[in-house]
Design an enzyme around this catalytic site. Structure first.
Site, mmCIF file in Angstrom:
data_model
loop_
_atom_site.group_PDB
_atom_site.id
_atom_site.type_symbol
_atom_site.label_atom_id
_atom_site.label_comp_id
_atom_site.label_asym_id
_atom_site.label_seq_id
_atom_site.Cartn_x
_atom_site.Cartn_y
_atom_site.Cartn_z
ATOM 1 N N LYS A 123 0.995 -1.225 0.163
ATOM 2 C CA LYS A 123 0.104 -0.035 0.158
ATOM 3 C C LYS A 123 0.784 1.288 0.068
ATOM 4 O O LYS A 123 1.745 1.567 0.786
ATOM 5 C CB LYS A 123 -0.916 0.081 1.136
ATOM 6 C CG LYS A 123 -1.861 1.178 1.120
ATOM 7 C CD LYS A 123 -2.444 1.523 2.778
ATOM 8 C CE LYS A 123 -1.903 2.623 3.146
ATOM 9 N NZ LYS A 123 -2.034 4.007 2.308
ATOM 10 N N GLY A 148 7.264 4.622 7.953
ATOM 11 C CA GLY A 148 6.293 5.617 7.908
ATOM 12 C C GLY A 148 7.070 6.451 9.532
ATOM 13 O O GLY A 148 7.747 6.226 9.887
ATOM 14 N N SER A 149 5.586 7.033 9.943
ATOM 15 C CA SER A 149 5.837 7.780 11.259
ATOM 16 C C SER A 149 6.093 6.801 12.361
ATOM 17 O O SER A 149 5.536 5.589 12.490
ATOM 18 C CB SER A 149 4.919 8.850 11.265
ATOM 19 O OG SER A 149 3.691 8.007 11.543
ATOM 20 N N THR A 150 6.624 7.346 13.573
ATOM 21 C CA THR A 150 6.891 6.467 14.635
ATOM 22 C C THR A 150 5.550 6.125 15.383
ATOM 23 O O THR A 150 5.223 5.210 15.909
ATOM 24 C CB THR A 150 7.945 7.266 15.859
ATOM 25 O OG1 THR A 150 9.045 7.181 15.033
ATOM 26 C CG2 THR A 150 7.920 6.444 16.952
ATOM 27 N N GLU A 151 4.625 7.365 15.134
ATOM 28 C CA GLU A 151 3.353 7.158 15.734
ATOM 29 C C GLU A 151 2.549 6.104 15.088
ATOM 30 O O GLU A 151 2.219 5.082 16.086
ATOM 31 C CB GLU A 151 2.479 8.297 15.458
ATOM 32 C CG GLU A 151 1.324 8.726 16.089
ATOM 33 C CD GLU A 151 0.511 9.848 15.617
ATOM 34 O OE1 GLU A 151 1.107 10.648 14.675
ATOM 35 O OE2 GLU A 151 -0.620 10.069 15.675
ATOM 36 N N GLY A 199 3.832 3.680 13.498
ATOM 37 C CA GLY A 199 4.751 2.197 13.962
ATOM 38 C C GLY A 199 4.284 1.746 15.132
ATOM 39 O O GLY A 199 4.016 0.507 15.308
ATOM 40 N N GLU A 257 10.732 0.978 9.784
ATOM 41 C CA GLU A 257 11.621 2.003 9.318
ATOM 42 C C GLU A 257 10.761 3.503 9.969
ATOM 43 O O GLU A 257 9.890 3.730 9.153
ATOM 44 C CB GLU A 257 11.967 2.119 7.949
ATOM 45 C CG GLU A 257 12.647 0.686 7.533
ATOM 46 C CD GLU A 257 14.253 0.642 7.942
ATOM 47 O OE1 GLU A 257 14.696 1.835 8.460
ATOM 48 O OE2 GLU A 257 14.724 -0.304 7.564
ATOM 49 N N CYS A 290 13.535 10.899 5.809
ATOM 50 C CA CYS A 290 13.665 10.552 7.090
ATOM 51 C C CYS A 290 15.006 10.955 7.887
ATOM 52 O O CYS A 290 15.128 10.979 9.130
ATOM 53 C CB CYS A 290 13.033 9.157 7.482
ATOM 54 S SG CYS A 290 14.088 8.200 5.973
ATOM 55 N N GLU A 350 10.246 15.771 14.903
ATOM 56 C CA GLU A 350 10.470 15.666 13.363
ATOM 57 C C GLU A 350 9.516 16.498 12.425
ATOM 58 O O GLU A 350 8.231 16.583 12.784
ATOM 59 C CB GLU A 350 10.323 14.206 12.885
ATOM 60 C CG GLU A 350 10.875 13.999 11.505
ATOM 61 C CD GLU A 350 10.475 12.413 11.240
ATOM 62 O OE1 GLU A 350 9.509 12.095 11.557
ATOM 63 O OE2 GLU A 350 11.183 11.870 10.128
HETATM 64 P P1 NAP Z 1 2.517 7.784 8.254
HETATM 65 O O1 NAP Z 1 1.645 8.700 8.518
HETATM 66 O O2 NAP Z 1 2.957 6.942 9.131
HETATM 67 O O3 NAP Z 1 2.172 6.780 6.898
HETATM 68 C C1 NAP Z 1 2.968 5.939 6.612
HETATM 69 C C2 NAP Z 1 1.795 5.023 5.930
HETATM 70 O O4 NAP Z 1 1.061 3.974 6.669
HETATM 71 C C3 NAP Z 1 1.091 5.495 4.718
HETATM 72 O O5 NAP Z 1 0.846 4.652 3.728
HETATM 73 C C4 NAP Z 1 -0.044 5.704 5.635
HETATM 74 O O6 NAP Z 1 -1.176 5.654 4.594
HETATM 75 C C5 NAP Z 1 -0.230 4.306 6.614
HETATM 76 N N1 NAP Z 1 -0.882 4.473 7.673
HETATM 77 C C6 NAP Z 1 -1.376 5.525 8.373
HETATM 78 N N2 NAP Z 1 -1.924 4.921 9.416
HETATM 79 C C7 NAP Z 1 -1.946 3.627 9.346
HETATM 80 C C8 NAP Z 1 -2.586 2.725 10.426
HETATM 81 N N3 NAP Z 1 -3.131 2.912 11.317
HETATM 82 N N4 NAP Z 1 -2.169 1.462 9.874
HETATM 83 C C9 NAP Z 1 -1.377 1.011 9.057
HETATM 84 N N5 NAP Z 1 -0.904 1.975 7.998
HETATM 85 C C10 NAP Z 1 -1.169 3.345 8.237
HETATM 86 O O7 NAP Z 1 4.053 8.732 7.583
HETATM 87 P P2 NAP Z 1 3.957 9.626 6.566
HETATM 88 O O8 NAP Z 1 3.643 10.954 6.831
HETATM 89 O O9 NAP Z 1 3.575 9.051 5.277
HETATM 90 O O10 NAP Z 1 5.512 9.419 6.084
HETATM 91 C C11 NAP Z 1 6.479 10.292 7.012
HETATM 92 C C12 NAP Z 1 6.919 9.374 7.894
HETATM 93 O O11 NAP Z 1 7.895 8.304 7.379
HETATM 94 C C13 NAP Z 1 8.129 10.131 8.624
HETATM 95 O O12 NAP Z 1 8.188 10.126 10.130
HETATM 96 C C14 NAP Z 1 9.633 9.576 8.122
HETATM 97 O O13 NAP Z 1 10.918 9.853 8.899
HETATM 98 C C15 NAP Z 1 9.093 8.242 7.863
HETATM 99 N N6 NAP Z 1 10.230 7.477 6.872
HETATM 100 C C16 NAP Z 1 10.856 6.644 7.496
HETATM 101 C C17 NAP Z 1 11.947 6.100 6.471
HETATM 102 C C18 NAP Z 1 12.979 4.992 7.100
HETATM 103 O O14 NAP Z 1 13.506 4.398 6.167
HETATM 104 N N7 NAP Z 1 13.109 4.949 8.298
HETATM 105 C C19 NAP Z 1 11.873 6.234 5.309
HETATM 106 C C20 NAP Z 1 10.803 7.343 4.688
HETATM 107 C C21 NAP Z 1 9.973 7.718 5.518
HETATM 108 P P3 NAP Z 1 -1.852 7.218 4.140
HETATM 109 O O15 NAP Z 1 -0.653 8.069 4.135
HETATM 110 O O16 NAP Z 1 -2.664 6.841 3.136
HETATM 111 O O17 NAP Z 1 -2.535 7.851 5.387
#
Ligand code: NAP
Ligand code: MG
Length: 484
Positions: free
Chosen positions: A189, A241-244, A246, A263, A297, A394
């Site tokens: 997804k 994605g975000s720590t929250e 995760g 990650e 990130c 962040e």
């Molecule tokens: P996010 O809000 O956590 O979303 C990540 C993904 O998870 C999206 O596809 C999102 O869908 C989905 N999602 C949201 N709520 C969910 C739930 N309850 N259960 C399962 N999936 C869910 O993060 P983001 O704002 O897209 O991305 C930014 C974050 O990613 C930053 O914190 C960044 O540091 C981190 N990041 C980390 C790395 C690494 O390698 N460590 C690399 C890139 C980014 P929707 O977007 O459609 O809501």
């Protein structure tokens, strides 16, 4: 100063042509090798963040669709993919890699249109790395016995993969390539705001002849991701994605036996010592936080400058920021593109407001920005306290929090004083300082005299709240295998 730079740096626009890209009005779900309508019949808009114009409709997958995708992935695993030799799996992955290379220009333009990142980034960084990851893991598919000698292992089965919006195709490649090489099938997804290029990748995967159901793409929002996480027939979850989110995922699968890699976010320290090559370091700082709008990130969002060179570094940095061109992502001269979405722009603006209310000294580029679209000027906050929200959270935007230090022990303590631990950078002439720092920094990647360098052979991943598990390199194969 700003005026002089404007004369020097104002370049004539050089936009990439878009005539060669094909975008449909509507993208359905990719399940079992076919494009199918979502059960609920709902679609959402994909927006170009640089123009606020709608690009296309994207299907909204619900629980029923996710279930269908998981069933297709299970069937493909049981009947085809788990029985295929590594050599044959590798052939398909090589084919996908070659097709990406052939269509690199189209994918670069689409990635910039859909996500807002400068074409220079998508053309020179994202897409070449996407192809490189598929090539690299294709090579491992028939050599897993050499990767893990004298160990018995097998694939998990069906992998559920959820990715963010900052590097849509690259994150897809980081997930899909090692999963296929190790013999897993996939339900993936993308993020809601950046689904277009994954759908184009699905078209390419279909064209590659990959057996039906081996890769399935379900688009949607957070609930679609949650439906993947909660599905009982998923064996492994890979999340970026975000720590929250995760943490939510970790709680939701506790006790289920599902394997997990996370990650997550970061708040990287970029450390400049007095003996560093200063001009090079300033370029590294700019690359670390301003290119790609800080949507990284591992962005070097906390800058630590040794006091003796503070004035010089800040003066050069201000000067360099004035030369950054903010605007049309498809213009080859652009350094800083559009913020990915209206929601993310609001988040960044909130941090800018709170940072100013805290009383921090700040410096904002005087550049002009387009009238339509989501934009943020590169901004520095100077002499930021360790306790400031700017140094702790962040921001995920082109906002840099600058602090100073006197000794190496002081900077290590300050740099490690964060919940995150994804990456760090160090700039110095002394190898001994580099090794001292790399051993004491609690960060998965530490770059020395460079920043944001990636290679498929090199593992990437976090400490502390930045997650666990590694992607890339030999290490990136391991989470997709179960060992006896
Ligand atoms: P996010 O809000 O956590 O979303 C990540 C993904 O998870 C999206 O596809 C999102 O869908 C989905 N999602 C949201 N709520 C969910 C739930 N309850 N259960 C399962 N999936 C869910 O993060 P983001 O704002 O897209 O991305 C930014 C974050 O990613 C930053 O914190 C960044 O540091 C981190 N990041 C980390 C790395 C690494 O390698 N460590 C690399 C890139 C980014 P929707 O977007 O459609 O809501
Ligand atoms: Mg978009």
């Amino acid at each position: 100063m700003a005026k002089k730079n404007k004369q020097t740096w104002d370049l004539a626009p050089a936009p990439e042509s878009t005539g060669h890209v094909q975008i449909k009005d509507r993208y359905d779900l990719f399940i079992n090798g076919k494009f199918v309508k979502p059960a609920g019949g709902k679609y959402f808009d994909s927006i170009n963040p640089a123009t606020e114009e709608k690009i296309c409709d994207i299907a909204l997958a619900g629980k029923k669709d996710v279930d269908k995708a998981v069933k297709a992935a299970r069937k493909a695993y049981d009947e085809v993919w788990s029985k295929m030799s590594g050599k044959d799996r590798g052939k398909y992955i090589y084919r996908i890699a070659r097709l990406i290379q052939e269509r690199a220009r189209e994918f670069s333009v689409l990635e910039s249109m859909d996500g807002g990142k400068p074409i220079r980034e998508s053309r020179d960084v994202d897409i070449p790395l996407v192809a490189a990851h598929f090539f690299y893991y294709a090579g491992w598919a028939d050599k897993l016995d050499y990767a893990f000698p004298n160990r018995k292992f097998s694939a998990h089965g069906v992998a559920g993969q959820i990715i963010p919006w900052n590097f849509p195709l690259l994150m897809a490649a980081w997930k899909i390539a090692p999963a296929l090489a190790t013999g897993n099938t996939i339900v993936i997804k993308p993020a809601e705001t950046t689904s277009l290029t994954i759908m184009k990748l699905a078209e390419l995967i279909k064209e590659s002849g990959l057996p039906d159901g081996v890769v399935n793409v379900v688009t949607g929002a957070g609930e679609t991701g949650a439906a993947i996480v909660e599905h009982p027939d998923i064996d492994k979850i890979a999340f970026t994605g975000s720590t929250e989110v995760g943490k939510i995922i970790q709680k939701s699968i506790a006790g289920s036996g599902k394997k997990l890699t996370l990650e997550l976010g970061g708040k990287a320290a970029n450390i400049i010592f007095e003996d560093a090559p200063i001009n090079q370091a300033v370029e590294g700082i700019v690359n670390g936080i301003f290119f790609n709008q800080g949507h990284v990130c591992c962005a070097g969002s906390r800058l630590f400058v040794q006091e003796s060179v503070y004035d010089e570094v800040i003066e050069k940095l201000k000067h360099r920021i004035e030369t950054l061109i903010v605007g049309d992502p498809l213009d080859k001269n652009t350094d800083v593109g559009a913020i990915n979405s209206e929601g993310q722009l609001k988040t960044i603006e909130h941090y800018l407001k709170v940072g100013k209310e805290e009383g921090n000294e700040f410096y904002e580029s005087s550049c002009s920005i387009p009238k339509k679209g989501y934009w943020c000027r590169p901004t520095l906050f100077l002499d930021v306290a360790q306790s400031s929200i700017l140094a702790r959270e962040e921001i995920f935007g082109p906002v840099l929090a600058v602090q100073t230090f006197r000794t190496i022990d002081e900077v290590i303590t300050k740099a490690n004083n964060t919940e995150y631990g994804l990456s760090a950078g160090v700039w110095t002439d002394k190898g001994s300082k580099i090794f001292n720092l790399t051993t004491q920094m609690r960060a998965g990647v530490v770059w020395a005299n460079t920043y944001n360098r990636f290679d498929p052979t090199s593992p990437f991943g976090g400490y502390k709240e930045s997650g666990f598990g590694r992607e890339g390199g030999l290490h990136g194969l391991e989470p997709y295998l179960k060992f006896e």
